[in-house]
Structures are given as structure tokens and as C-alpha cells.
Design a protein around this motif. Structure first.
Motif, PDB file in Angstrom:
ATOM      1  N   VAL A   1       0.900  -1.493  -0.205  1.00 27.92           N
ATOM      2  CA  VAL A   1      -0.277  -0.188   0.261  1.00 27.92           C
ATOM      3  C   VAL A   1       0.280   1.304   0.119  1.00 27.92           C
ATOM      4  CG1 VAL A   1      -2.409  -1.483   1.191  1.00 27.92           C
ATOM      5  CG2 VAL A   1      -0.141   0.124   2.491  1.00 27.92           C
ATOM      6  N   ALA A   2       1.921   0.624   0.593  1.00 27.51           N
ATOM      7  CA  ALA A   2       2.869   2.626   0.454  1.00 27.51           C
ATOM      8  C   ALA A   2       4.089   2.012   0.237  1.00 27.51           C
ATOM      9  CB  ALA A   2       2.649   2.967   1.430  1.00 27.51           C
ATOM     10  N   ALA A   3       5.285   2.917  -0.328  1.00 26.65           N
ATOM     11  CA  ALA A   3       6.349   2.142  -0.062  1.00 26.65           C
ATOM     12  C   ALA A   3       7.343   3.464  -0.859  1.00 26.65           C
ATOM     13  CB  ALA A   3       6.787   1.180  -1.061  1.00 26.65           C
ATOM     14  N   GLY A   4       8.807   3.859   0.090  1.00 25.49           N
ATOM     15  CA  GLY A   4       9.887   4.367   0.030  1.00 25.49           C
ATOM     16  C   GLY A   4      10.509   4.687   0.602  1.00 25.49           C
ATOM     17  N   GLY A   5      11.986   5.544   0.933  1.00 27.33           N
ATOM     18  CA  GLY A   5      13.177   5.438   1.430  1.00 27.33           C
ATOM     19  C   GLY A   5      13.566   3.876   1.592  1.00 27.33           C
ATOM     20  N   GLY A   6      13.863   2.829   2.084  1.00 24.94           N
ATOM     21  CA  GLY A   6      14.274   1.665   2.317  1.00 24.94           C
ATOM     22  C   GLY A   6      13.018   0.676   2.499  1.00 24.94           C
ATOM     23  N   VAL A   7      11.685   1.287   2.556  1.00 21.01           N
ATOM     24  CA  VAL A   7      10.738   0.273   2.943  1.00 21.01           C
ATOM     25  C   VAL A   7       9.735  -0.292   2.412  1.00 21.01           C
ATOM     26  CG1 VAL A   7      11.753   0.754   5.570  1.00 21.01           C
ATOM     27  CG2 VAL A   7       9.734   2.488   4.122  1.00 21.01           C
ATOM     28  N   LEU A   8       9.062  -1.203   2.465  1.00 21.62           N
ATOM     29  CA  LEU A   8       8.247  -1.898   1.259  1.00 21.62           C
ATOM     30  C   LEU A   8       6.722  -1.699   3.065  1.00 21.62           C
ATOM     31  CD1 LEU A   8       7.294  -3.472  -1.505  1.00 21.62           C
ATOM     32  CD2 LEU A   8       5.738  -3.556   0.330  1.00 21.62           C
ATOM     33  N   VAL A   9       5.475  -0.973   2.729  1.00 19.37           N
ATOM     34  CA  VAL A   9       4.061  -1.347   3.594  1.00 19.37           C
ATOM     35  C   VAL A   9       3.161  -2.123   2.728  1.00 19.37           C
ATOM     36  CG1 VAL A   9       2.872  -0.303   5.646  1.00 19.37           C
ATOM     37  CG2 VAL A   9       5.147   0.805   5.121  1.00 19.37           C
ATOM     38  N   ASP A  10       3.189  -2.949   3.745  1.00 19.40           N
ATOM     39  CA  ASP A  10       1.678  -3.912   2.948  1.00 19.40           C
ATOM     40  C   ASP A  10       0.620  -3.733   3.311  1.00 19.40           C
ATOM     41  OD1 ASP A  10       1.571  -5.271   5.456  1.00 19.40           O
ATOM     42  OD2 ASP A  10       2.628  -6.808   5.257  1.00 19.40           O
ATOM     43  N   VAL A  11      -0.556  -4.434   3.294  1.00 16.68           N
ATOM     44  CA  VAL A  11      -2.041  -3.823   3.621  1.00 16.68           C
ATOM     45  C   VAL A  11      -1.975  -4.420   5.345  1.00 16.68           C
ATOM     46  CG1 VAL A  11      -3.256  -4.267   1.199  1.00 16.68           C
ATOM     47  CG2 VAL A  11      -2.852  -6.719   2.797  1.00 16.68           C
ATOM     48  N   ASP A  12      -1.300  -5.251   5.937  1.00 18.73           N
ATOM     49  CA  ASP A  12      -0.997  -5.269   6.868  1.00 18.73           C
ATOM     50  C   ASP A  12      -0.691  -4.647   7.901  1.00 18.73           C
ATOM     51  OD1 ASP A  12      -3.345  -8.476   7.257  1.00 18.73           O
ATOM     52  OD2 ASP A  12      -1.594  -8.762   5.563  1.00 18.73           O
TER      53      ASP A  12
END
Length: 458
Positions: free
Chosen positions: A61-72
Motif C-alpha cells: 500500500v506504500a513504499a519509500g526510502g528503504g521500506v515497503l508497507v503492506d495491507v496488514d
């Protein structure tokens, strides 16, 4: 690693936004994959063709810098960059701003119907940035495979010859022609033939497996095979990745690439460098060719060119690029205006934010941490690569055989611990590290510690 409640689900007010403003932390609030990702995987199975797989079954659902965020609400360390695409970082500010402005102006005219400045601006930037001080031209396309196909078309038209040589372990795409150029059968070629004709394969310089051959000796072996089995008089082009991507991040021995180019130049053969994965600061120079002392006649770029928007290019000597007739090159979406302004913003980011130097800094950390892992574990046969494009090859230390099973276990453990990790290699025994150049040091080091623990426990 911190534990916090899940972020708001997508589509609901308060959902996470992307870009470098995201907290730069590894955060696990559910198992990987979490319940929401599992639900979406079930939908995917019912709606999407089975041949379209997923390395790690979490829905972003989001990503940036060095991370990826998921729906959970899990925040994963990103060691993949969308397969080397988001070198400037996901949702990089300049890219977002440029695309937002362009989408409000117009989204498409087709450059071959009504041209626009940004296509020409990208061509001028590529002509400036790519190796070689000769006159150049560029043509824009959508994907790396499409650009490779067009490079072959251009070389054939220019030379009037048909044969093309690719190399062992090569990966050049999944269209019919580029499948022929690609070496690995499963999953890329199996069951999809027949492939385009007049494609031949020569041995690569693979120092770990070459039995001590120097670069010059490996080049002599390849050239001998080309001359005996094809003949320079029939050969339009040689295409090679300066550092192989899907093939296993294989770095050829010193002298191999210059010897190939020298032979090609002497025999009227177009020398094509496929820098789809190595291009745009990834290896610690803007293009990997610079590190090997080669100046390609044609250079193919994609992936990191436009911050995640679909764009690719062929750039090269003006007399070669201008050979095809008017209308012989192009396509409905090639050089789409959104992708072009994204590319200009990405190039500005590479140059203005010191990302070439940042790739070298990342490489120093990767080699230090992975080198310690190699020294401690004989199953790690080699650490190799350049800049922020580094890999480890895993083998059985007693037999020397590739260990794909171990590689799979390590990747699965890293995924479960919140690190997006990609494998590659003809034998499935290579783990590749392609972090975005925007990753902070603390995340890079933490992710490498997770991988080291996964190797130790596998």
C-alpha cells in the motif's frame, strides 16, 4: 524491530502514504503474509493468470526510502527495488511532482503522431550520459525486452546481417525474440517455443566456475566459437550484460568485455550492452560499461530510468541508430509523457543527490557484511558485484554443487522476518541485493543481519 498496531487499511482515510516520509523501520504486526494479504492472494488466484507469480505474497500500500508497507501494516526492508527499478527510491519527490504536473496537462498524444518536448529531453539526456563521445541518437520504448528487440532490429538493419550472439546465463526478456536470447529455460522459456531464428550462444566469463581462465582467455574461447560456428560475415550483433542480472550477478574477469568489443569493432559487428539492470548508478557509476573500459555501439536501458514508470531506451552511434527507415521504430506508448517527465526527474535526482556515490557507499557495506558471512560459512562460495548490485552464491562446500534448496530456505526465512529478498542464477542458488539507493544505513545493516541469521539457521 518495533511492534505497533496495523496501519489503516487501503482505501480508508488515514491509510499510509508513500515516499521517503514513511517511518524507516522494520515492523512486523502479523505473520508474513498477514491475513489481509492472504485474502488478496486468494482473489489474485481467481483473477490473475497462474503464470504471473509473486516473490513475496504481501500486497503493498506504500513504499519509500528503504521500506515497503503492506495491507496488514507490516513494514518490510526492501532489498529488491522492484528488481532494480526504484533506484531513486519509491515515490521519490521529484518524480511525484513531475508526474503530477504532467498528468494534469496531458497523458498521451503518441510521440509519432504529435511530438512533445519531454521525449526529446530524455533522448538528449541519454545521449549525454551514456559512454562515448561520438554523435548519438536515442529511441524510447516501454520495457527492457522491447528495447532489446529494437536494438537487434537496428543492428540487423544497419549491418544487413541476421545472426545475433548472446551468452551463457544471459537474461534479456520474455518476448519471443528475447526469450531466444535468454539462456535460462525454467521458467522463462519452457513450453513457449519455437523461438526467433538466427540466435546463437557463446560461453561467458564466469570466474567462480571457469577453472582459472583469465578474461582474455575466456574471450578467446568465446570468439573462437563464434568464428567457427557462425562467422563474423553473418553476424549482426553481440549482446551482453556487463554484469549479468537474472543469470546470477556474474562479473566477468578483467579483460573479457574489452576483448569482445575489440573483436566486434574489427569485424563490423554491432556491440550491444544490455544495461537494463546495471544502468543508472546501480553499480557505482552511471553505467556499468564505464567500469569495464568498454564503449558500446548501442546501449539498452530501462528499470532505473524513470523511478518506477514504464520506460526504456536504445541509445547509440548516430549512424547505426539512423539506419532504419522512418516508421521502422516507434510504438503507441513508447516514450509516454508521464514516463518521460519521470525519467527527467529521476536523472536529476541521480545527479543532484549524489546517488552514484551513494551506490558505492552501499556497496562498501554490502561487501563488508556479506564478506564476513562468507568467511564464517563455507556454504557462501562467493560475494560478487559492484556498487549496490551485489550477490552471494550458495553451494555445497563438499561437492561444489549449487545449493538451490538452501537458497530457497534463506529467502523464505528473510521474507518471514520482514526483508524483501530476491534470488536469481541459472541454478537458482544466488541471492541478490538491490536496495534502493535511498535506503538509510541502519536499515541496510539490519536487513543484512536478518539475512545472515537466515543463512546460519538454514
Amino acid at each position: 524491530m518495533t511492534i505497533t498496531p496495523p496501519l489503516t487499511s487501503p482505501g480508508v482515510v488515514g491509510a499510509p502514504t508513500g515516499g521517503p516520509s514513511l517511518p524507516q523501520e522494520r515492523r512486523l504486526v502479523t505473520p508474513i503474509p498477514g491475513p489481509e494479504s492472504r485474502k488478496r492472494s486468494e482473489r489474485k488466484a481467481q483473477a490473475v493468470a497462474a503464470g504471473v507469480g509473486a516473490t513475496i505474497p504481501v500486497f503493498a500500500v506504500a513504499a519509500g526510502g528503504g521500506v515497503l508497507v503492506d495491507v496488514d501494516g507490516n513494514s518490510l526492508i526492501d532489498f529488491g527495488s522492484g528488481i532494480a527499478v526504484t533506484g531513486v527510491g519509491n515515490s521519490a519527490p521529484r518524480v511525484v511532482e513531475a508526474v503530477t504536473a504532467q498528468v494534469a496537462a496531458f497523458t498521451h498524444t503518441c510521440f509519432t503522431v504529435a511530438p512533445y518536448d519531454s521525449y526529446v529531453d530524455v533522448a538528449e539526456a541519454l545521449n549525454r550520459l551514456t559512454p562515448g563521445d561520438f554523435a548519438k541518437r536515442s529511441a524510447l520504448f516501454n520495457s527492457g525486452a522491447e528495447a532489446v528487440e529494437n536494438a537487434v532490429k537496428i543492428a540487423r538493419h544497419y549491418t544487413g546481417k541476421q545472426a545475433v550472439v548472446a551468452f551463457d546465463h544471459a537474461y534479456h526478456g520474455r518476448t519471443n525474440l528475447t526469450m531466444g536470447l535468454t539462456a535460462k529455460n525454467q521458467p522463462y522459456k519452457n513450453g513457449f517455443g519455437p523461438f526467433a531464428p538466427e540466435i546463437y550462444r557463446a560461453p561467458l566469463s564466469y570466474p567462480l566456475r571457469d577453472g582459472g581462465l583469465t578474461g582474455a582467455e575466456a574471450a578467446k574461447r568465446a570468439i573462437s566459437m563464434i568464428e567457427k560456428q557462425i562467422g563474423a560475415a553473418n553476424l549482426a550483433a553481440v549482446i551482453i550484460e556487463p554484469i549479468q542480472g537474472e543469470g546470477g550477478f556474474i562479473v566477468p574477469a578483467d579483460g573479457f568485455l574489452p576483448a569482445l568489443q575489440e573483436w566486434a569493432n574489427a569485424n563490423g559487428v554491432v556491440f550491444i550492452a544490455d544495461e537494463v539492470q546495471t544502468g543508472f548508478a546501480r553499480t557505482g557509476t552511471m553505467f556499468a560499461s564505464e567500469q569495464f573500459g568498454i564503449t558500446p555501439d548501442l546501449i539498452v536501458t530501462a528499470k532505473g530510468i524513470a523511478g518506477g514508470l514504464p520506460l526504456s531506451a536504445v541509445t547509440g552511434r548516430a549512424e547505426i541508430m539512423d539506419a532504419p527507415q522512418v516508421g521502422g521504430l516507434g510504438g503507441t506508448y513508447g516514450g509516454n509523457p508521464l514516463a518521460c517527465v519521470a525519467a527527467l526527474a529521476a536523472i536529476e535526482t541521480y545527479e543532484q543527490d549524489g546517488l552514484v556515490e551513494r551506490a558505492r557507499e552501499i556497496g562498501t557495506i554490502l561487501f563488508e557484511k556479506l564478506g564476513a558471512l562468507r568467511d564464517a560459512d563455507p556454504r557462501v562460495a562467493e560475494v560478487r558485484g559492484r556498487g549496490a548490485m551485489v550477490a552471494i552464491e550458495l553451494m555445497d562446500p563438499e561437492t561444489g554443487e549449487p545449493d538451490a534448496a538452501l537458497t530457497g530456505k534463506v529467502a523464505a526465512a528473510a521474507h518471514a522476518a520482514g526483508v524483501v529478498l530476491l534470488t536469481c542464477g541459472t541454478y537458482g542458488n544466488v541471492i541478490r541485493f538491490l536496495p534502493p539507493l535511498s535506503i538509510p544505513d541502519h536499515l541496510l545493516i539490519e536487513g543484512l543481519d536478518v539475512v545472515a541469521e537466515a543463512v546460519a539457521n538454514a
